[in-house]
Design a protein around this motif. Structure first.
Motif, PDB file in Angstrom:
ATOM      1  N   THR A 281       0.838  -1.205   0.000  1.00 16.82           N
ATOM      2  CA  THR A 281       0.000   0.000   0.000  1.00 16.82           C
ATOM      3  C   THR A 281       0.870   1.251   0.000  1.00 16.82           C
ATOM      4  O   THR A 281       0.617   2.197  -0.749  1.00 16.82           O
ATOM      5  CB  THR A 281      -0.923   0.016   1.238  1.00 16.82           C
ATOM      6  N   GLU A 282       1.904   1.263   0.835  1.00 14.12           N
ATOM      7  CA  GLU A 282       2.822   2.413   0.874  1.00 14.12           C
ATOM      8  C   GLU A 282       3.553   2.572  -0.454  1.00 14.12           C
ATOM      9  O   GLU A 282       3.764   3.695  -0.923  1.00 14.12           O
ATOM     10  CB  GLU A 282       3.837   2.223   1.999  1.00 14.12           C
ATOM     11  N   LEU A 283       3.933   1.452  -1.060  1.00 15.03           N
ATOM     12  CA  LEU A 283       4.646   1.513  -2.340  1.00 15.03           C
ATOM     13  C   LEU A 283       3.758   2.108  -3.426  1.00 15.03           C
ATOM     14  O   LEU A 283       4.195   2.949  -4.210  1.00 15.03           O
ATOM     15  CB  LEU A 283       5.133   0.119  -2.748  1.00 15.03           C
ATOM     16  N   TYR A 284       2.505   1.684  -3.478  1.00 18.00           N
ATOM     17  CA  TYR A 284       1.590   2.215  -4.494  1.00 18.00           C
ATOM     18  C   TYR A 284       1.239   3.672  -4.228  1.00 18.00           C
ATOM     19  O   TYR A 284       0.967   4.417  -5.163  1.00 18.00           O
ATOM     20  CB  TYR A 284       0.321   1.372  -4.570  1.00 18.00           C
ATOM     21  N   ARG A 285       1.245   4.074  -2.977  1.00 19.90           N
ATOM     22  CA  ARG A 285       0.966   5.481  -2.683  1.00 19.90           C
ATOM     23  C   ARG A 285       2.044   6.377  -3.285  1.00 19.90           C
ATOM     24  O   ARG A 285       1.765   7.464  -3.789  1.00 19.90           O
ATOM     25  CB  ARG A 285       0.891   5.691  -1.166  1.00 19.90           C
ATOM     26  N   LEU A 286       3.286   5.920  -3.232  1.00 23.91           N
ATOM     27  CA  LEU A 286       4.381   6.688  -3.813  1.00 23.91           C
ATOM     28  C   LEU A 286       4.497   6.475  -5.321  1.00 23.91           C
ATOM     29  O   LEU A 286       5.067   7.303  -6.027  1.00 23.91           O
ATOM     30  CB  LEU A 286       5.707   6.306  -3.152  1.00 23.91           C
ATOM     31  N   ASN A 287       3.961   5.361  -5.801  1.00 25.33           N
ATOM     32  CA  ASN A 287       4.084   5.011  -7.222  1.00 25.33           C
ATOM     33  C   ASN A 287       2.719   4.680  -7.822  1.00 25.33           C
ATOM     34  O   ASN A 287       2.481   3.566  -8.297  1.00 25.33           O
ATOM     35  CB  ASN A 287       5.031   3.819  -7.376  1.00 25.33           C
ATOM     36  N   PRO A 288       1.809   5.660  -7.812  1.00 23.19           N
ATOM     37  CA  PRO A 288       0.438   5.387  -8.247  1.00 23.19           C
ATOM     38  C   PRO A 288       0.283   5.218  -9.755  1.00 23.19           C
ATOM     39  O   PRO A 288      -0.811   4.918 -10.232  1.00 23.19           O
ATOM     40  CB  PRO A 288      -0.329   6.624  -7.762  1.00 23.19           C
ATOM     41  N   GLY A 289       1.365   5.389 -10.509  1.00 22.34           N
ATOM     42  CA  GLY A 289       1.273   5.269 -11.961  1.00 22.34           C
ATOM     43  C   GLY A 289       1.139   3.842 -12.458  1.00 22.34           C
ATOM     44  O   GLY A 289       0.735   3.613 -13.601  1.00 22.34           O
ATOM     45  N   PHE A 290       1.447   2.860 -11.606  1.00 24.20           N
ATOM     46  CA  PHE A 290       1.407   1.474 -12.059  1.00 24.20           C
ATOM     47  C   PHE A 290      -0.001   0.905 -11.968  1.00 24.20           C
ATOM     48  O   PHE A 290      -0.641   0.968 -10.918  1.00 24.20           O
ATOM     49  CB  PHE A 290       2.393   0.623 -11.246  1.00 24.20           C
ATOM     50  N   ASN A 291      -0.460   0.327 -13.072  1.00 22.52           N
ATOM     51  CA  ASN A 291      -1.799  -0.256 -13.144  1.00 22.52           C
ATOM     52  C   ASN A 291      -1.836  -1.708 -12.693  1.00 22.52           C
ATOM     53  O   ASN A 291      -2.907  -2.224 -12.381  1.00 22.52           O
ATOM     54  CB  ASN A 291      -2.325  -0.216 -14.584  1.00 22.52           C
ATOM     55  N   ARG A 292      -0.706  -2.368 -12.714  1.00 25.40           N
ATOM     56  CA  ARG A 292      -0.678  -3.822 -12.499  1.00 25.40           C
ATOM     57  C   ARG A 292       0.253  -4.185 -11.354  1.00 25.40           C
ATOM     58  O   ARG A 292       0.710  -3.337 -10.608  1.00 25.40           O
ATOM     59  CB  ARG A 292      -0.237  -4.528 -13.794  1.00 25.40           C
ATOM     60  N   TRP A 293       0.556  -5.479 -11.281  1.00 25.10           N
ATOM     61  CA  TRP A 293       1.355  -6.011 -10.183  1.00 25.10           C
ATOM     62  C   TRP A 293       2.853  -5.867 -10.428  1.00 25.10           C
ATOM     63  O   TRP A 293       3.654  -6.244  -9.583  1.00 25.10           O
ATOM     64  CB  TRP A 293       1.010  -7.489  -9.966  1.00 25.10           C
ATOM     65  N   ALA A 294       3.232  -5.354 -11.590  1.00 22.75           N
ATOM     66  CA  ALA A 294       4.658  -5.192 -11.906  1.00 22.75           C
ATOM     67  C   ALA A 294       4.837  -3.941 -12.750  1.00 22.75           C
ATOM     68  O   ALA A 294       3.875  -3.372 -13.274  1.00 22.75           O
ATOM     69  CB  ALA A 294       5.185  -6.415 -12.660  1.00 22.75           C
ATOM     70  N   THR A 295       6.090  -3.512 -12.895  1.00 22.93           N
ATOM     71  CA  THR A 295       6.376  -2.392 -13.793  1.00 22.93           C
ATOM     72  C   THR A 295       6.195  -2.851 -15.239  1.00 22.93           C
ATOM     73  O   THR A 295       6.190  -4.046 -15.536  1.00 22.93           O
ATOM     74  CB  THR A 295       7.810  -1.873 -13.584  1.00 22.93           C
ATOM     75  N   ASP A 296       6.045  -1.900 -16.125  1.00 20.14           N
ATOM     76  CA  ASP A 296       5.899  -2.186 -17.560  1.00 20.14           C
ATOM     77  C   ASP A 296       7.163  -2.883 -18.072  1.00 20.14           C
ATOM     78  O   ASP A 296       8.274  -2.420 -17.807  1.00 20.14           O
ATOM     79  CB  ASP A 296       5.705  -0.852 -18.286  1.00 20.14           C
ATOM     80  N   PRO A 297       7.025  -3.988 -18.815  1.00 13.97           N
ATOM     81  CA  PRO A 297       8.217  -4.663 -19.350  1.00 13.97           C
ATOM     82  C   PRO A 297       9.125  -3.732 -20.150  1.00 13.97           C
ATOM     83  O   PRO A 297      10.338  -3.884 -20.150  1.00 13.97           O
ATOM     84  CB  PRO A 297       7.627  -5.761 -20.246  1.00 13.97           C
ATOM     85  N   GLN A 298       8.499  -2.756 -20.832  1.00 12.71           N
ATOM     86  CA  GLN A 298       9.264  -1.822 -21.650  1.00 12.71           C
ATOM     87  C   GLN A 298       9.662  -0.551 -20.889  1.00 12.71           C
ATOM     88  O   GLN A 298      10.202   0.372 -21.477  1.00 12.71           O
ATOM     89  CB  GLN A 298       8.436  -1.427 -22.882  1.00 12.71           C
ATOM     90  N   GLY A 299       9.364  -0.514 -19.600  1.00 19.88           N
ATOM     91  CA  GLY A 299       9.691   0.658 -18.796  1.00 19.88           C
ATOM     92  C   GLY A 299       8.555   1.674 -18.797  1.00 19.88           C
ATOM     93  O   GLY A 299       7.615   1.539 -19.556  1.00 19.88           O
TER      94      GLY A 299
END
Length: 514
Positions: A281-299
């Motif tokens: 929850t804390e990680l997503y609060r700082l990084n709300p741009g991610f839609n899924r469970w991982a970063t984009d494969p292409q960055g």
């Protein structure tokens, strides 16, 4: 007489007098020369006043406020409203505490008015999942098209409009462009951020044709925009005169508290949270741009992390092999498989499978072993979307028997049960264009996933949408990625009824899908 006739007045040599000039030399000069030269030296000397050091970011902003605030009705009304809602100001400080120092730093680097650091309050109240009826998203409320224009990546994995670092960069780029386009007028630039430069330019041109002033207060702009700039100036005034209006801005430490870390490859965000010793929850609060469970494969593969965690996180990251940064399972390619089919089966992407398996093309063969990305993170989380939580929920098979009603078509039934027409036809051994009979019984196979609703209901936002000329239910549904049936159900209206311009509709929108 000859001497007096040819005599010329001799000017004294120019002397420079400063703190290094010997005292005996100065004393030997005529007083009028010394006084004049000393005065010139003082005038030429640049006196640099050091800015105070502040413990609180709000104080730092207050010290630099520079845009004049006229005490007109619009500003006074907005300021009085904010002054009466201390709890709202408290929420702003709480939400903005991880971000505000960074934003202030970026505004100062560009030598832009510090008031712009307050703009996310007007736009979203520092809610990174803030969403408007026009499909704007993030703390800076970028529309999808404007986001693309200023290079904010938006796809299945990631939405740069909600990324704090990227959206701040794009917002300041946009405001700089507007300032230049609108001839250096910051109020007009701020107005254009709300309504678009085209509308403000047209209003300016209209006033010029009538020989009227072209400042913000003289322009004929939409009602929303005429209230937008006063809101920002009201906040600025309230911050500057907080004692006078007896309001408190909860302190935000005036120091770097987060830093950007480039992990260099796709990473499971649950794993990243473990490595950072913080909750997801804390990680997503700082990084709300991610839609899924991982970063984009292409960055991008950058994470915003608390400053004191960065060093131990980097140590853990260095010990983690690239393939171990994504949780995966073995999968043997079967007849009829393709990368897209496998990706859909495991709710991932073809690029992610390609990256993990170092595939140079989409070609795969039966019997080939693949590593398929899979997350087993706790996904019952208020910041994750319905799709993200469904990806890891247990699947249950369910068979439904449906009796055909008057007026039913395969399209209606398939849409209502979230299956395809072809599936419905195959299950009931008929063609996709078959004519249904009244009371005919159809078999429908559905897979359900038991997911407990999160506190924010799967990152959904309840918004009110005002119908525009030319709108239809289908058009609105498409724009906000919802179904016509949902709109009908939420608003208890007849799907065959014509919508009227100005009519208000309630929509529950998943911000990670827009």
């Amino acid at each position: 007489m000859f001497v007096s006739g040819c005599q010329m007045t001799q000017q004294p040599d120019i002397l420079v007098v400063n703190e290094q000039t010997p005292a005996d030399f100065v004393a030997a000069q005529p007083n009028d020369v010394v006084n004049a030269l000393t005065l010139d030296a003082l005038n030429d000397q640049q006196i640099v006043e050091e800015a105070p050091v502040f413990d609180d970011v709000w104080e730092r902003i207050r010290y630099q406020l520079s845009i004049p605030v006229p005490q007109n009705r619009a500003i006074v009304s907005e300021r009085n409203y904010y002054a009466k809602h201390q709890s709202y100001l408290d929420r702003i400080s709480k939400r903005g505490s991880p971000y505000l120092y960074y934003i202030v730093e970026e505004v100062e680097k560009r030598e832009m008015p510090i008031e712009l650091a307050l703009l996310p309050i007007v736009e979203s109240a520092f809610d990174p999942f803030g969403f408007s009826q026009r499909a704007a998203s993030g703390i800076w409320q970028f529309m999808p098209e404007t986001g693309e224009r200023f290079k904010l990546k938006q796809n299945w994995w990631y939405d740069g409009r909600r990324d704090i670092v990227e959206s701040t960069r794009a917002a300041l780029d946009y405001l700089s462009y507007l300032h230049k386009t609108l001839e250096g007028d910051w109020l007009n630039a701020i107005a254009a951020y709300n309504s678009g430069e085209g509308r403000v330019l047209r209003a300016i041109q209209k006033n010029r044709q009538k020989h009227l002033p072209t400042d913000f207060w003289s322009l004929d702009l939409p009602k929303e925009t005429t209230a937008y700039v006063p809101k920002l100036l009201a906040l600025s005034d309230l911050l500057k005169r907080s004692d006078e209006f007896k309001v408190t801005w909860q302190p935000i430490v005036n120091a770097q508290v987060v830093d950007v870390v480039d992990v260099g490859s796709q990473i499971d965000l649950a794993l990243a949270a473990e490595m950072a010793q913080m909750s997801i929850t804390e990680l997503y609060r700082l990084n709300p741009g991610f839609n899924r469970w991982a970063t984009d494969p292409q960055g991008p593969h950058t994470l915003l992390l608390p400053l004191d965690i960065v060093a131990p996180f980097n140590e853990q990251l260095a010990k983690t092999d690239l393939k171990q940064r994504i949780r995966w399972q073995h999968y043997v390619v079967q007849k009829g498989d393709s990368l897209s089919v496998i990706a859909k089966k495991f709710d991932t992407s073809t690029q992610s499978i390609q990256t993990l398996n170092e595939l140079s093309s989409n070609m795969i063969k039966v019997g080939q072993e693949l590593l398929v990305p899979l997350s087993d993170a706790n996904i019952d989380n208020e910041h994750l979307s319905k799709q993200m939580r469904l990806a890891a929920a247990p699947v249950k098979k369910q068979t439904v028997r449906y009796k055909v009603k008057k007026g039913d078509t395969l399209w209606d039934i398939s849409n209502a049960h979230d299956v395809t027409i072809q599936q419905l036809a195959n299950w009931n051994k008929m063609s996709a264009d078959s004519i249904l009979k009244l009371n005919q019984e159809l078999v429908i196979h559905k897979s359900s996933q038991a997911v407990q609703p999160s506190r924010l209901e799967q990152s959904a936002k309840a918004i009110t949408y005002k119908v525009r000329k030319g709108d239809s239910l289908a058009r609105i549904a498409s724009k906000f990625k919802v179904s016509v049936d949902d709109i009908v159900k939420w608003n208890k209206i007849d799907s065959k009824q014509y919508l009227q311009p100005g009519q208000k509709l309630k929509l529950n929108v998943d911000v990670t899908r827009t």
